[in-house]
Design a protein around this motif. Structure first.
Motif, PDB file in Angstrom:
ATOM      1  N   ILE A  14      30.031  49.168  30.978  1.00 40.31           N
ATOM      2  CA  ILE A  14      30.328  49.697  32.307  1.00 40.31           C
ATOM      3  C   ILE A  14      30.244  48.595  33.360  1.00 40.31           C
ATOM      4  CG2 ILE A  14      29.506  51.261  34.113  1.00 40.31           C
ATOM      5  CD1 ILE A  14      28.632  53.162  31.865  1.00 40.31           C
ATOM      6  N   PHE A  15      29.202  47.790  33.281  1.00 42.60           N
ATOM      7  CA  PHE A  15      29.040  46.691  34.250  1.00 42.60           C
ATOM      8  C   PHE A  15      30.187  45.697  34.164  1.00 42.60           C
ATOM      9  CE2 PHE A  15      27.616  42.207  34.446  1.00 42.60           C
ATOM     10  CZ  PHE A  15      27.477  42.087  35.831  1.00 42.60           C
ATOM     11  N   SER A  16      30.468  45.224  32.951  1.00 46.30           N
ATOM     12  CA  SER A  16      31.458  44.157  32.780  1.00 46.30           C
ATOM     13  C   SER A  16      32.866  44.616  33.106  1.00 46.30           C
ATOM     14  CB  SER A  16      31.400  43.608  31.347  1.00 46.30           C
ATOM     15  OG  SER A  16      31.750  44.604  30.409  1.00 46.30           O
ATOM     16  N   LEU A  17      33.096  45.911  33.087  1.00 40.65           N
ATOM     17  CA  LEU A  17      34.425  46.421  33.398  1.00 40.65           C
ATOM     18  C   LEU A  17      34.542  46.845  34.858  1.00 40.65           C
ATOM     19  CD1 LEU A  17      37.137  46.920  32.064  1.00 40.65           C
ATOM     20  CD2 LEU A  17      36.397  49.237  31.515  1.00 40.65           C
ATOM     21  N   LEU A  18      33.575  47.617  35.352  1.00 44.90           N
ATOM     22  CA  LEU A  18      33.719  48.207  36.679  1.00 44.90           C
ATOM     23  C   LEU A  18      33.551  47.216  37.825  1.00 44.90           C
ATOM     24  CD1 LEU A  18      32.115  51.770  36.536  1.00 44.90           C
ATOM     25  CD2 LEU A  18      34.454  51.029  36.074  1.00 44.90           C
ATOM     26  N   VAL A  19      32.651  46.252  37.692  1.00 46.66           N
ATOM     27  CA  VAL A  19      32.453  45.318  38.805  1.00 46.66           C
ATOM     28  C   VAL A  19      33.698  44.465  39.059  1.00 46.66           C
ATOM     29  CG1 VAL A  19      31.116  43.350  39.656  1.00 46.66           C
ATOM     30  CG2 VAL A  19      29.934  45.307  38.664  1.00 46.66           C
ATOM     31  N   PRO A  20      34.237  43.764  38.048  1.00 49.20           N
ATOM     32  CA  PRO A  20      35.465  42.990  38.312  1.00 49.20           C
ATOM     33  C   PRO A  20      36.642  43.867  38.744  1.00 49.20           C
ATOM     34  CG  PRO A  20      34.427  42.256  36.278  1.00 49.20           C
ATOM     35  CD  PRO A  20      33.741  43.524  36.676  1.00 49.20           C
ATOM     36  N   VAL A 131      37.509  35.739  39.514  1.00 45.90           N
ATOM     37  CA  VAL A 131      36.489  34.775  39.086  1.00 45.90           C
ATOM     38  C   VAL A 131      35.320  35.496  38.407  1.00 45.90           C
ATOM     39  CG1 VAL A 131      34.771  33.113  39.907  1.00 45.90           C
ATOM     40  CG2 VAL A 131      37.091  33.048  40.812  1.00 45.90           C
ATOM     41  N   SER A 132      34.897  36.622  38.980  1.00 44.22           N
ATOM     42  CA  SER A 132      33.800  37.377  38.364  1.00 44.22           C
ATOM     43  C   SER A 132      34.203  37.895  36.985  1.00 44.22           C
ATOM     44  CB  SER A 132      33.368  38.539  39.265  1.00 44.22           C
ATOM     45  OG  SER A 132      34.395  39.504  39.396  1.00 44.22           O
ATOM     46  N   ALA A 133      35.485  38.273  36.833  1.00 42.23           N
ATOM     47  CA  ALA A 133      35.965  38.718  35.527  1.00 42.23           C
ATOM     48  C   ALA A 133      35.842  37.593  34.497  1.00 42.23           C
ATOM     49  CB  ALA A 133      37.419  39.180  35.638  1.00 42.23           C
ATOM     50  N   VAL A 134      36.260  36.395  34.889  1.00 45.72           N
ATOM     51  CA  VAL A 134      36.176  35.251  33.976  1.00 45.72           C
ATOM     52  C   VAL A 134      34.728  34.954  33.602  1.00 45.72           C
ATOM     53  CG1 VAL A 134      36.550  32.756  33.775  1.00 45.72           C
ATOM     54  CG2 VAL A 134      38.336  34.216  34.746  1.00 45.72           C
ATOM     55  N   ASN A 149      32.860  34.290  20.460  1.00 46.49           N
ATOM     56  CA  ASN A 149      32.792  32.922  20.973  1.00 46.49           C
ATOM     57  C   ASN A 149      34.163  32.235  20.966  1.00 46.49           C
ATOM     58  OD1 ASN A 149      31.539  30.615  21.987  1.00 46.49           O
ATOM     59  ND2 ASN A 149      31.209  29.773  19.940  1.00 46.49           N
ATOM     60  N   THR A 150      35.098  32.802  21.735  1.00 49.87           N
ATOM     61  CA  THR A 150      36.435  32.224  21.861  1.00 49.87           C
ATOM     62  C   THR A 150      36.902  32.392  23.302  1.00 49.87           C
ATOM     63  OG1 THR A 150      37.753  34.229  21.475  1.00 49.87           O
ATOM     64  CG2 THR A 150      36.916  33.086  19.522  1.00 49.87           C
ATOM     65  N   ALA A 151      37.984  31.726  23.621  1.00 47.69           N
ATOM     66  CA  ALA A 151      38.550  31.830  24.976  1.00 47.69           C
ATOM     67  C   ALA A 151      39.078  33.228  25.258  1.00 47.69           C
ATOM     68  CB  ALA A 151      39.675  30.814  25.138  1.00 47.69           C
ATOM     69  N   PHE A 152      39.220  34.042  24.206  1.00 45.23           N
ATOM     70  CA  PHE A 152      39.724  35.392  24.418  1.00 45.23           C
ATOM     71  C   PHE A 152      38.740  36.259  25.189  1.00 45.23           C
ATOM     72  CE2 PHE A 152      42.095  34.356  20.370  1.00 45.23           C
ATOM     73  CZ  PHE A 152      43.308  34.158  21.022  1.00 45.23           C
ATOM     74  N   ALA A 153      37.454  35.908  25.158  1.00 45.56           N
ATOM     75  CA  ALA A 153      36.460  36.699  25.892  1.00 45.56           C
ATOM     76  C   ALA A 153      36.724  36.657  27.403  1.00 45.56           C
ATOM     77  CB  ALA A 153      35.049  36.221  25.564  1.00 45.56           C
ATOM     78  N   PRO A 154      36.799  35.481  28.029  1.00 49.64           N
ATOM     79  CA  PRO A 154      37.119  35.466  29.467  1.00 49.64           C
ATOM     80  C   PRO A 154      38.565  35.848  29.775  1.00 49.64           C
ATOM     81  CG  PRO A 154      36.899  33.211  28.616  1.00 49.64           C
ATOM     82  CD  PRO A 154      36.416  34.129  27.539  1.00 49.64           C
ATOM     83  N   LEU A 155      39.500  35.497  28.878  1.00 44.97           N
ATOM     84  CA  LEU A 155      40.893  35.855  29.120  1.00 44.97           C
ATOM     85  C   LEU A 155      41.075  37.373  29.131  1.00 44.97           C
ATOM     86  CD1 LEU A 155      42.996  33.276  27.042  1.00 44.97           C
ATOM     87  CD2 LEU A 155      42.997  33.596  29.527  1.00 44.97           C
ATOM     88  N   GLY A 156      40.420  38.041  28.200  1.00 46.42           N
ATOM     89  CA  GLY A 156      40.505  39.495  28.152  1.00 46.42           C
ATOM     90  C   GLY A 156      40.008  40.133  29.427  1.00 46.42           C
TER      91      GLY A 156
END
Length: 287
Positions: A14-20, A131-134, A149-156
């Motif tokens: 919820i945090f990682s989705l709703l805040v960004p 930026v917060s999403a990244v 542990n890949t670039a897909f985590a921040p890209l997603g």
């Protein structure tokens, strides 16, 4: 099994989705308000009041983060590692982004400022949202969790903010009766399309990463991958249908119902995709 894995991280999801999403939606709403070409004072004021929606999303996300760590004081303690720890960086960046977005909403609701302030403040908030999403994605790049542990985590996370933020902003402006200028409509459309295509590409790329990581680690998530693909396909369909619905409304008939359907489908898509991300957790070492 995938749902069982993801359910243990509901607060973080919820945090990682709703805040960004909330910050980006508030920023995009402001930018579009800044593109105004006519006199839409009443609709503009309604749009300003509706900034309470992304603010509510931000607050819910922050409360979820506090519940996850048991106490707000722990949040401040964890922030002390800013610049050294990805988790601390995430906390500080999200905190600053949330604060700026809330200040913007308060100013907009209380003062109903001119379009120049909306454009400048909104652009700053939008950038902070992305930026917060990244940074929320970077916090999951843990060496002992190869499936994350890949670039897909921040890209997603970045694509999720673009898709969800644009869908929510479009819906809020439509509900307010705001007829955004052509530049505003094109901006929201571009964000929605890029966000949807990027989110879909990432969720399927992560499936390949997960399969390779689990195989090389001598572990097996084969049972999970069937469920993963099911959620990935469902999320992808919802993302495409959602963007198609609100873009049709934006460029054709201005239907508030279609805007609502498009926004709802986009948010559902992002929750399904986020469930996939948490569901493929695989720890191959000690923290």
């Amino acid at each position: 099994m995938l749902l069982a894995n993801a359910s243990g991280e509901v607060a973080l999801l919820i945090f990682s989705l709703l805040v960004p999403l909330g910050v980006t939606a508030a920023g995009l709403t402001g930018v579009v308000r800044g593109f105004a070409t006519g006199n839409e004072e009443e609709a503009g004021q309604k749009a300003d009041m509706l900034l309470l929606v992304p603010v509510a999303m931000i607050v819910i996300g922050l409360v979820s983060a506090i519940l996850h760590v048991s106490s707000a004081s722990h949040i401040f303690g964890m922030a002390n590692g800013f610049g050294r720890s990805p988790l601390s960086n995430e906390i500080v960046v999200c905190g600053v982004s949330a604060a700026v977005a809330i200040v913007y909403a308060i100013v907009a609701i209380a003062k109903h400022p001119a379009k120049g302030l909306h454009l400048g403040f909104g652009a700053a908030v939008c950038v902070l949202g992305l930026v917060s999403a990244v940074f929320t994605g970077l916090a999951y790049m843990i060496p002992t969790v190869p499936t994350w542990n890949t670039a897909f985590a921040p890209l997603g996370q970045l694509f999720a903010a673009l898709l969800g933020g644009s869908a929510i902003a479009s819906f809020l402006l439509a509900i307010a009766g705001y007829q955004e200028a052509k530049n505003g409509t094109l901006l929201l459309a571009a964000c929605g399309i890029v966000g949807a295509l990027g989110a879909i590409a990432v969720v399927f790329a992560q499936a390949g990463v997960a399969s390779a990581a689990t195989s090389s680690a001598g572990a097996t998530l084969s049972a999970l991958m069937g469920e993963y693909n099911m959620f990935a396909i469902a999320g992808s369909i919802c993302a495409v249908a959602g963007v198609a619905a609100w873009l049709h409304a934006a460029f054709r008939n201005r239907s508030k119902a279609l805007y609502a359907v498009g926004c709802a489908l986009a948010v559902v898509a992002l929750f399904l995709i986020r469930i996939d991300f948490y569901g493929i957790f695989l720890n191959v070492g000690l923290f």
